[in-house]
Scaffold this active site. Structure first.
Site, PDB file in Angstrom:
ATOM      1  CB  CYS A  30      44.300  55.467  -7.428  1.00  0.00           C
ATOM      2  SG  CYS A  30      43.104  56.549  -6.660  1.00  0.00           S
ATOM      3  N   GLY A  86      25.228  39.892   2.255  1.00  0.00           N
ATOM      4  CA  GLY A  86      26.201  40.578   1.418  1.00  0.00           C
ATOM      5  C   GLY A  86      25.899  40.356  -0.040  1.00  0.00           C
TER       6      GLY A  86
HETATM    7 CO    CO Z   1      22.341  40.927  -4.361  1.00  0.00          CO
END
Ligand code: CO
Ligand code: CO
Ligand code: CO
Length: 352
Positions: A20, A142
């Site tokens: 979910c 990131g």
């Molecule tokens: Co990476």
């Protein structure tokens, strides 16, 4: 919004079958973690995974500790920019809940880069970047993977003085409980997936989720706050229960004082109570009692799984009114919803 073939796309409909996209519950996790060797003790680890707290805290020096947390999920709104904002506000919130200030963030991205318009990802990242800037934190990097189901979130590092860490384990009998955002988010976002909300209603719940807990956290700082957590996947009563158990106290909540978003009751009646919310309720059933006038829907709503909810603050009883007044004066939608009791350790009593 469209995919690369130009077909219209609804971001919340891209979840793959079999999961979910919501938080794995404590019962399932316990079964996994039980089979791991215990971590080596480290005196600098002030808050670790043993307690069900919002983030880990690691002491660097006598007056500096880092707070670390990570949160990511599948789209809960269709607008990519809003999804980025909500995901960022939600992830950063755990730093505020621990009494910290966010310092740096890392983006976590899963995205179907060959089938979905790259502009969608640009917009998600832009929404997050705007919230990170509002929080006064800095994006340092990131990691992204190609995945058929989009997922987004942040790993966040914050700073806190080791003596000023707010955990959910310090609540004391006589404390007042303040909640800084309305609940009902899980039922409303489930309704978004079924096209049950108007654009204005989607906008209203999105605004609640995208609001940072920054102002509330800054205002509570000088107060005698004994415990704090943010209300997210386990719902108001789930997080209140963690506070009650962690602190060895009882908690009494007045249902009529709990702010609930518009149309939540009506949509719950129509059947849009998410599975995660019912799981929260089932998990807590033995440790809460409700006034007999509160029906099953009232009880589910109080357990409704929240994304990017408000802070639940246990403040010294004699400071409750002052903190509430200051929060409201600053535009925070804060409400005094109950109190901490000496009797019934680990138990939650919900009155009318
Ligand atoms: Co990476
Ligand atoms: Co949290
Ligand atoms: Co979290």
């Amino acid at each position: 919004m469209s995919n690369l073939q130009g077909e219209p796309i609804k971001l919340t409909s891209l979840s793959s079958k079999g999961g979910c996209g919501c938080k794995i519950g404590p019962a399932d996790l316990a079964g996994v973690l039980r089979n791991l060797p215990p971590a080596l003790p480290n005196p600098n680890l002030l808050v670790g995974i043993d307690t069900s707290d919002d983030a880990g805290v690691y002491k660097l020096t006598d007056d500096l500790a880092i707070v670390q947390t990570v949160d990511f999920f599948t789209p809960i709104v269709d607008d990519p920019y809003s999804f980025g904002q909500v995901a960022a506000a939600n992830a950063i919130s755990d730093i505020y809940a621990m009494g910290g200030k966010p310092l740096t963030v890392l983006n976590i991205v899963a995205f179907p880069i060959h089938t979905l318009d790259k502009q969608v990802l640009t917009d998600i990242l832009r929404g997050a970047a705007d919230k990170v800037a509002e929080a006064g934190a800095t994006l340092v990097g990131g990691h992204s993977i190609d995945d058929k189901e989009p997922k987004f979130g942040l790993a966040v590092t914050g700073l806190v003085h080791p003596d000023k860490v707010r955990t959910n384990a310090g609540a004391k009998a006589g404390d007042k409980l303040i909640l800084t955002k309305p609940i009902g988010v899980g039922i409303l976002t489930t309704s978004i997936k079924k096209d049950k909300l108007s654009a204005e209603e989607v906008g209203a719940v999105t605004k609640v989720m995208a609001t940072l807990n920054k102002t509330a956290a800054e205002i509570m700082e000088p107060y005698n706050v004994h415990a704090c957590t943010d209300v997210t996947g386990f719902g108001l009563l789930g997080h209140a229960s963690e506070m009650a158990k962690g602190s060895g106290v009882g908690i009494r909540i007045s249902k009529s004082q709990v702010p609930v978003l518009p149309r939540v009751r009506e949509l719950a009646e129509e059947g849009f109570v998410p599975g995660g919310t019912k799981n929260n309720y089932a998990h807590l059933e033995g440790s809460m009692t409700f006034d007999q006038e509160l029906d099953q829907l009232d009880q589910w709503i109080l357990c409704d799984a929240v994304t990017s909810g408000g802070l639940l603050i246990a403040v010294a009883g004699d400071q409750g009114d002052a903190l509430l007044g200051e929060l409201r004066a600053a535009g925070v939608d804060a409400h005094m919803i109950g109190e901490v009791t000496a009797e019934g350790a680990g138990h939650i009593e919900v009155t009318l």
